[in-house]
Design a protein around this motif. Sequence first.
Motif, mmCIF file in Angstrom:
data_model
loop_
_atom_site.group_PDB
_atom_site.id
_atom_site.type_symbol
_atom_site.label_atom_id
_atom_site.label_comp_id
_atom_site.label_asym_id
_atom_site.label_seq_id
_atom_site.Cartn_x
_atom_site.Cartn_y
_atom_site.Cartn_z
ATOM 1 N N HIS A 48 51.734 32.825 36.424
ATOM 2 C CA HIS A 48 51.748 33.557 37.694
ATOM 3 C C HIS A 48 50.317 33.658 38.231
ATOM 4 O O HIS A 48 49.962 34.600 38.928
ATOM 5 C CB HIS A 48 52.339 34.950 37.478
ATOM 6 N N ALA A 49 49.505 32.653 37.856
ATOM 7 C CA ALA A 49 48.088 32.590 38.235
ATOM 8 C C ALA A 49 47.302 33.701 37.540
ATOM 9 O O ALA A 49 47.748 34.245 36.532
ATOM 10 C CB ALA A 49 47.910 32.621 39.739
ATOM 11 N N THR A 50 46.159 34.044 38.080
ATOM 12 C CA THR A 50 45.251 34.936 37.358
ATOM 13 C C THR A 50 45.032 36.269 38.065
ATOM 14 O O THR A 50 45.391 37.315 37.547
ATOM 15 C CB THR A 50 43.880 34.245 37.151
ATOM 16 N N GLY A 51 44.460 36.228 39.265
ATOM 17 C CA GLY A 51 44.068 37.475 39.930
ATOM 18 C C GLY A 51 45.078 38.040 40.898
ATOM 19 O O GLY A 51 44.827 39.053 41.538
ATOM 20 N N HIS A 52 46.221 37.378 41.034
ATOM 21 C CA HIS A 52 47.281 37.789 41.961
ATOM 22 C C HIS A 52 46.813 37.789 43.414
ATOM 23 O O HIS A 52 47.114 38.692 44.193
ATOM 24 C CB HIS A 52 47.863 39.158 41.588
ATOM 25 N N TRP A 53 46.109 36.721 43.773
ATOM 26 C CA TRP A 53 45.633 36.577 45.146
ATOM 27 C C TRP A 53 46.588 35.728 45.962
ATOM 28 O O TRP A 53 47.314 34.894 45.431
ATOM 29 C CB TRP A 53 44.247 35.922 45.148
ATOM 30 N N SER A 54 46.560 35.908 47.275
ATOM 31 C CA SER A 54 47.401 35.143 48.199
ATOM 32 C C SER A 54 46.724 33.821 48.539
ATOM 33 O O SER A 54 46.089 33.675 49.584
ATOM 34 C CB SER A 54 47.672 35.955 49.475
ATOM 35 N N GLY A 55 46.874 32.854 47.662
ATOM 36 C CA GLY A 55 46.176 31.584 47.842
ATOM 37 C C GLY A 55 46.749 30.704 48.916
ATOM 38 O O GLY A 55 46.096 29.738 49.350
ATOM 39 N N GLY A 56 47.954 30.995 49.383
ATOM 40 C CA GLY A 56 48.580 30.143 50.377
ATOM 41 C C GLY A 56 47.955 30.230 51.755
ATOM 42 O O GLY A 56 48.311 29.441 52.643
ATOM 43 N N PRO B 77 39.194 32.430 43.486
ATOM 44 C CA PRO B 77 38.084 31.501 43.689
ATOM 45 C C PRO B 77 37.021 32.002 44.650
ATOM 46 O O PRO B 77 35.890 31.557 44.601
ATOM 47 C CB PRO B 77 38.784 30.240 44.239
ATOM 48 N N TYR B 78 37.376 32.941 45.538
ATOM 49 C CA TYR B 78 36.408 33.436 46.519
ATOM 50 C C TYR B 78 35.996 34.872 46.244
ATOM 51 O O TYR B 78 35.303 35.484 47.055
ATOM 52 C CB TYR B 78 36.986 33.300 47.934
ATOM 53 N N GLY B 79 36.407 35.413 45.113
ATOM 54 C CA GLY B 79 36.033 36.778 44.776
ATOM 55 C C GLY B 79 34.918 36.815 43.750
ATOM 56 O O GLY B 79 34.390 35.778 43.332
ATOM 57 N N ASN B 80 34.554 38.020 43.359
ATOM 58 C CA ASN B 80 33.551 38.181 42.318
ATOM 59 C C ASN B 80 34.166 37.909 40.950
ATOM 60 O O ASN B 80 35.375 38.076 40.767
ATOM 61 C CB ASN B 80 32.991 39.606 42.348
ATOM 62 N N PRO B 81 33.344 37.491 39.985
ATOM 63 C CA PRO B 81 33.885 37.249 38.637
ATOM 64 C C PRO B 81 34.616 38.478 38.108
ATOM 65 O O PRO B 81 34.090 39.595 38.156
ATOM 66 C CB PRO B 81 32.632 36.941 37.817
ATOM 67 N N GLY B 82 35.827 38.262 37.634
ATOM 68 C CA GLY B 82 36.597 39.376 37.081
ATOM 69 C C GLY B 82 37.430 40.128 38.087
ATOM 70 O O GLY B 82 38.128 41.080 37.721
ATOM 71 N N ASP B 83 37.392 39.726 39.361
ATOM 72 C CA ASP B 83 38.196 40.420 40.367
ATOM 73 C C ASP B 83 39.691 40.253 40.093
ATOM 74 O O ASP B 83 40.138 39.198 39.637
ATOM 75 C CB ASP B 83 37.893 39.861 41.763
ATOM 76 N N SER B 84 40.444 41.297 40.369
ATOM 77 C CA SER B 84 41.896 41.243 40.238
ATOM 78 C C SER B 84 42.519 42.094 41.329
ATOM 79 O O SER B 84 42.063 43.205 41.591
ATOM 80 C CB SER B 84 42.334 41.767 38.864
ATOM 81 N N ALA B 85 43.573 41.563 41.950
ATOM 82 C CA ALA B 85 44.257 42.307 43.008
ATOM 83 C C ALA B 85 45.210 43.365 42.457
ATOM 84 O O ALA B 85 45.698 44.205 43.208
ATOM 85 C CB ALA B 85 45.026 41.344 43.902
ATOM 86 N N ILE B 86 45.476 43.329 41.154
ATOM 87 C CA ILE B 86 46.440 44.266 40.570
ATOM 88 C C ILE B 86 45.853 45.092 39.425
ATOM 89 O O ILE B 86 46.598 45.727 38.679
ATOM 90 C CB ILE B 86 47.702 43.530 40.068
ATOM 91 N N GLY B 87 44.524 45.093 39.284
ATOM 92 C CA GLY B 87 43.916 45.951 38.274
ATOM 93 C C GLY B 87 43.899 45.333 36.892
ATOM 94 O O GLY B 87 44.051 44.123 36.728
ATOM 95 N N TYR B 88 43.712 46.203 35.894
ATOM 96 C CA TYR B 88 43.507 45.730 34.531
ATOM 97 C C TYR B 88 44.303 46.585 33.550
ATOM 98 O O TYR B 88 44.831 47.637 33.892
ATOM 99 C CB TYR B 88 42.017 45.817 34.169
ATOM 100 N N ALA B 89 44.357 46.097 32.307
ATOM 101 C CA ALA B 89 44.988 46.878 31.246
ATOM 102 C C ALA B 89 44.148 48.126 30.970
ATOM 103 O O ALA B 89 42.965 48.190 31.303
ATOM 104 C CB ALA B 89 45.112 46.036 29.979
ATOM 105 N N GLU B 90 44.772 49.109 30.343
ATOM 106 C CA GLU B 90 44.079 50.375 30.095
ATOM 107 C C GLU B 90 43.158 50.316 28.884
ATOM 108 O O GLU B 90 42.273 51.155 28.741
ATOM 109 C CB GLU B 90 45.108 51.494 29.912
ATOM 110 N N SER B 91 43.381 49.368 27.979
ATOM 111 C CA SER B 91 42.542 49.295 26.778
ATOM 112 C C SER B 91 42.525 47.873 26.249
ATOM 113 O O SER B 91 43.428 47.070 26.518
ATOM 114 C CB SER B 91 43.068 50.234 25.693
ATOM 115 N N LEU B 92 41.494 47.566 25.464
ATOM 116 C CA LEU B 92 41.402 46.260 24.832
ATOM 117 C C LEU B 92 42.523 46.056 23.826
ATOM 118 O O LEU B 92 43.028 44.952 23.643
ATOM 119 C CB LEU B 92 40.043 46.115 24.139
#
Length: 248
Positions: A39-47, A1-16
């Motif tokens: 398991h939520a979306t971006g793997h952020w520490s929301g607590g 919620p406080y990051g940029n659109p598309g942010d992820s703490a664990i990266g992304y898949a290698e291909s579509l």
Amino acid sequence: PYGNPGDSAIGYAESLNSIVKRVKEINRAIDKGHEIASHATGHWSGGIFWTVADWIKELNTFDDIFFNFEKNNPQIDFSEKLKINKDHIRGFRAPELSINDNMYLALSESGYYYDSSGISYDNDEWPTIDTRGIWHIPISSVYFKGMNRSIIAVDYSIWVNQTGGINVLVKDTSEWNEKMKDIADGYFNHFLINYYSNKAPMVIDNHFSQWNDGLYWEAMKEFARKVCDLPNVRCSTFSDLVKYMETP
């Protein structure tokens, strides 16, 4: 919620194209009787400081990404549709097990049924239900003789404690075999204590990662084989536990 659109703490898949494969793997799991939870979306520490609104935003983002995979990826030709819908997602585990009271309020408001973000420090701890109607199914803490201590039953945590989070062990070497046996035996001994007492469920949080040359993945499988070989033991899925809790 406080990051940029598309942010992820664990990266992304290698291909579509991996999205197509993931839909198929999810359907395979469902066909085998497994339950799919969030398991939520971006793997952020929301607590740390997230509000109820922040948690709800994260939960809604999960739904949008997960269930609108065709709409969100019009350039991909999907051969399968998911065999589940939003009503089937009833469980949650917080990224990094980072929780706060706002999270449980958000889970209740969003229709979730149980959470498995807590930690059990007792062998015989059964799930409990809170005043909001959320079941708490804690992850087990397991004693490992080789490390002479109890560690939360998360393969990542065990990896960090065992080799400092560094991949140094090679499969089928004497050291790898010794440490793999220590993990499998620790799991099994914990299970036996529960089984011969009040039969509290044992919860192990494993990732699909091959840390230390697959040691923790192989230990999990070895543990499962040993349990399923016991007399009078019916091997079941996590969804069976949820069904049990729903039984008056």
